[in-house]
Motif scaffolding. Structure first.
Motif, short mmCIF file in Angstrom:
data_model
loop_
_atom_site.label_atom_id
_atom_site.label_comp_id
_atom_site.label_asym_id
_atom_site.label_seq_id
_atom_site.Cartn_x
_atom_site.Cartn_y
_atom_site.Cartn_z
N GLU A 145 -41.71 16.79 -1.53
CA GLU A 145 -42.08 15.73 -2.47
C GLU A 145 -41.19 15.77 -3.71
O GLU A 145 -40.74 14.74 -4.21
CB GLU A 145 -43.55 15.87 -2.87
CG GLU A 145 -44.06 14.73 -3.74
CD GLU A 145 -45.53 14.86 -4.05
OE1 GLU A 145 -46.01 14.20 -5.00
OE2 GLU A 145 -46.23 15.64 -3.35
N GLU A 204 -34.46 0.14 -1.33
CA GLU A 204 -35.08 -0.11 -2.63
C GLU A 204 -35.20 1.23 -3.34
O GLU A 204 -36.18 1.94 -3.16
CB GLU A 204 -36.45 -0.78 -2.46
CG GLU A 204 -36.38 -2.15 -1.80
CD GLU A 204 -37.75 -2.78 -1.65
OE1 GLU A 204 -38.75 -2.18 -2.11
OE2 GLU A 204 -37.84 -3.88 -1.08
N PRO A 205 -34.21 1.60 -4.15
CA PRO A 205 -34.24 2.91 -4.81
C PRO A 205 -35.46 3.06 -5.71
O PRO A 205 -36.03 2.07 -6.17
CB PRO A 205 -32.94 2.92 -5.63
CG PRO A 205 -32.07 1.91 -4.97
CD PRO A 205 -32.98 0.85 -4.45
N PRO A 206 -35.88 4.29 -5.96
CA PRO A 206 -37.03 4.53 -6.85
C PRO A 206 -36.82 3.88 -8.20
O PRO A 206 -35.69 3.79 -8.71
CB PRO A 206 -37.07 6.05 -6.96
CG PRO A 206 -36.39 6.55 -5.71
CD PRO A 206 -35.33 5.54 -5.41
N GLY A 207 -37.92 3.42 -8.79
CA GLY A 207 -37.86 2.62 -10.01
C GLY A 207 -37.09 3.25 -11.15
O GLY A 207 -36.39 2.55 -11.90
N ARG A 208 -37.19 4.58 -11.30
CA ARG A 208 -36.53 5.25 -12.43
C ARG A 208 -35.03 5.07 -12.42
O ARG A 208 -34.39 5.11 -13.46
CB ARG A 208 -36.87 6.74 -12.43
CG ARG A 208 -38.21 7.06 -13.05
CD ARG A 208 -38.70 8.44 -12.70
NE ARG A 208 -37.68 9.48 -12.70
CZ ARG A 208 -37.78 10.59 -11.98
NH1 ARG A 208 -38.81 10.77 -11.19
NH2 ARG A 208 -36.85 11.50 -12.04
N ALA A 229 -31.36 4.54 -0.46
CA ALA A 229 -32.59 3.79 -0.24
C ALA A 229 -32.31 2.29 -0.40
O ALA A 229 -31.60 1.88 -1.32
CB ALA A 229 -33.67 4.23 -1.21
N ALA A 266 -32.06 8.78 -3.14
CA ALA A 266 -32.18 7.54 -3.92
C ALA A 266 -30.94 6.68 -3.79
O ALA A 266 -31.00 5.45 -3.91
CB ALA A 266 -32.43 7.88 -5.39
N GLU A 297 -38.86 12.58 -4.64
CA GLU A 297 -39.32 11.82 -5.80
C GLU A 297 -38.50 12.11 -7.06
O GLU A 297 -38.83 11.64 -8.14
CB GLU A 297 -40.81 12.11 -6.07
CG GLU A 297 -41.70 11.57 -4.96
CD GLU A 297 -43.17 11.60 -5.34
OE1 GLU A 297 -43.48 11.97 -6.51
OE2 GLU A 297 -44.01 11.27 -4.49
N ALA A 331 -33.46 2.72 -10.03
CA ALA A 331 -33.12 1.55 -9.21
C ALA A 331 -32.05 0.69 -9.87
O ALA A 331 -31.09 0.26 -9.21
CB ALA A 331 -34.37 0.73 -8.92
N TRP A 347 -31.15 14.12 -5.99
CA TRP A 347 -31.78 12.87 -5.56
C TRP A 347 -30.81 12.00 -4.76
O TRP A 347 -30.73 10.80 -4.95
CB TRP A 347 -32.28 12.10 -6.78
CG TRP A 347 -33.57 11.37 -6.54
CD1 TRP A 347 -34.25 11.28 -5.37
CD2 TRP A 347 -34.31 10.63 -7.50
NE1 TRP A 347 -35.39 10.52 -5.55
CE2 TRP A 347 -35.45 10.14 -6.84
CE3 TRP A 347 -34.13 10.36 -8.86
CZ2 TRP A 347 -36.40 9.35 -7.50
CZ3 TRP A 347 -35.09 9.58 -9.51
CH2 TRP A 347 -36.21 9.10 -8.84
#
Length: 541
Positions: free
Chosen positions: A88, A113-117, A111, A108, A92, A119, A105
């Motif tokens: 995790e 849709e990469p993680p919001g932090r 992805a 990321a 994350e 993206a 990471w």
């Protein structure tokens, strides 16, 4: 986000606050002892077919040690090593690289849709790379690209371009990595400077080999009469300011971030040469294949999770059965650069002798990784694999379908791959050979003697990884499979697979020696051999 800190145990002095003492030395844990005992009792004769499906790949572990008991022991070992929390943390963007206090990471970067932090930054840079390639294609200005980088900045792009561009690329691609002057000489030889782009890739943008080779390329451009050589130069780096200071125009600098390790950076703007050589769609396919493997790693049950089970198999081979190396045998000539890519991934990540708390590891860690494509390897080192006293596990990698118009070649390739794997497993005892030879040899003693020379011990483990075809998607999935395998092994061994302090120390020493060779006075005392050769070269250079 799970905490790295145990509530029960005080942290080690000097270690970050999020590391605890809860992780005991591996060899001391009951879970490890149970795993080792189960491995020794497991079936090693391929009594049961065991094939895992992951992101379009088939991973056949049938000839590795297996049993229901070993499977359960492996799951218990993962739980004891807090694997769920570490996975995790990795996915994350938590602190997975403890000694450098940052995330690892790379997932990321690929992805959809990469993680919001992150993206905004990831998508913006992804779009910049693709827009730049479209612009260059529309210009039609460059028909050659010289890519200058080393290590993670080099192996990934070189592997992908070689594997997917074997039949031709949009532009002539030259990859220059080594500081040996012959490398840059060969990289520039015969090219038209006016139609050549130079891509300089370095995470830190202070890598000695890369910067010196870049200066050579700049001199080559100037000497060709190009008024502004910087118009031909592109940089890819996590240190954009250093690239600007060197002279690269900001609009020609593509960035990634310190949370993307060099050997995990092909998913970032480091992949620019792939898009220049093969088109942006190839880079997109690579990312999509890796993202599919990420989803499998995150979601598949652990007993059917290909990277997890591949990692546990490797742990048994290394620490229970005592194999010190791992052979990579891609039965595909296009994957000639896969072995060095995996060497860096595995050996730079797992070549550690202290755990996360700075204490000596209690079992050996990463194996030596080596190999070459089949069938060449059969005529090079397979003799050692079959009859050498140590042997090594083999990862056989092959495509179900070929992309060439020679079906008989592919049948022979597949036959050789499967035959070598079966021979390693089954072996051939001297008693069987003696019976066979007795029918040909008139002297029974000679037949017995010769049988001992021809005997194969067998019982040697291997994994078969089958790609449907060699595409950008399947190659991306394959690379991510190995990335996650390495991560799982790092978690179980209790080491940090994302740093490389041994490499850094060598760089520091090289800087001092280079200064001495240039005429500066020695700083500190050197061993007699190094001192002798520094002095010998000082007089000659």
């Amino acid at each position: 986000m799970p905490s790295c800190r145990s509530k029960e145990e005080p942290r080690v002095k000097g270690a970050p606050a999020y590391l605890s003492q809860a992780l005991a030395p591996l060899a001391d844990t009951a879970a490890w002892k149970a795993f080792a005992e189960a491995a020794l009792r497991a079936d090693r004769g391929a009594g049961t077919l065991r094939v895992l499906e992951a992101a379009g790949l088939a991973v056949d572990l049938s000839t590795q040690a297996q049993s229901p008991e070993l499977l359960e022991a492996g799951l218990a070992l993962l739980a004891e090593r807090d694997f769920g929390a570490w996975r995790e943390r990795l996915l994350e963007g938590g602190i997975a690289n403890c000694t450098e206090n940052r995330a690892a990471w790379h997932t990321a970067l690929r992805a959809e849709e990469p993680p919001g932090r992150v993206a905004g930054r990831v998508l913006a840079e992804r779009d910049r790379v693709r827009a730049f390639v479209r612009h260059i294609d529309a210009q039609g200005r460059y028909d050659s690209v010289v890519h200058i980088g080393i290590g993670g900045s080099d192996w990934g792009p070189k592997l992908v371009v070689s594997a997917l561009g074997y039949a031709g690329t949009r532009r002539q691609m030259r990859f220059v990595s080594n500081i040996d002057g012959h490398a840059i000489e060969a990289g520039l030889l015969g090219l038209d400077p006016r139609r050549t782009m130079v891509v300089v890739s370095s995470k830190s943008f202070n890598t000695t080999e890369t910067l010196n080779n870049a200066q050579c390329a700049l001199r080559w451009l100037r000497e060709a009469g190009i008024a502004d050589p910087w118009e031909h130069v592109v940089a890819v780096t996590a240190n954009a300011e250093a690239a600007k200071r060197m002279g690269v125009a900001p609009e020609r600098i593509f960035t990634f971030w310190d949370w993307a390790g060099g050997r995990y950076s092909v998913w970032s703007a480091i992949g620019l040469p792939i898009a220049l050589a093969l088109g942006a769609e190839a880079l997109d396919g690579l990312l999509q294949g890796a993202a599919a493997m990420d989803a499998h790693f995150a979601q598949a049950p652990l007993e059917r999770n290909a990277p997890v089970q591949l990692a546990l198999t490797g742990l048994a081979n290394r620490n229970v059965f005592g194999y010190a190396s791992l052979n990579i045998a891609p039965y595909d000539a296009r994957l000639v650069h896969l072995v060095p890519y995996l060497q860096q991934l595995e050996m730079e990540s797992l070549g550690k002798s202290v755990d996360l708390h700075g204490q000596p590891v209690s079992v050996p860690t990463g194996p030596v990784v080596w190999g070459m494509p089949g069938t060449d390897g059969q005529h090079t080192f397979f003799q050692w694999l079959h009859q050498g006293p140590e042997g090594a596990p083999v990862d056989f990698i092959i495509c179900r379908e070929a992309d060439h118009p020679y079906p008989e070649h592919h049948r022979l390739l597949v036959a050789n791959c499967l035959a070598q794997r079966e021979a390693l497993l089954r072996g051939k005892p001297a008693s069987t050979l003696e019976t066979e030879l007795a029918a040909k040899e008139s002297d029974p003693e000679r037949a017995a003697w010769l049988a001992r020379h021809k005997a194969h011990p067998g019982g040697r483990p291997s994994t078969l990884i089958v790609l449907p075809r060699l595409t950008a998607h399947s190659l991306g999935a394959l690379l991510a499979l190995y990335e996650h395998k390495v991560f799982v092994q790092g978690v179980v061994w209790g080491i940090n697979p994302f740093d490389q302090w041994g490499v850094e120390y060598g760089k520091v020493l090289a800087t001092g020696i280079a200064e001495e060779l240039a005429g500066k006075a020695p700083v500190g005392q050197r061993d007699p051999s190094t001192a002798h050769w520094v002095e010998a070269w000082r007089a000659a250079l």
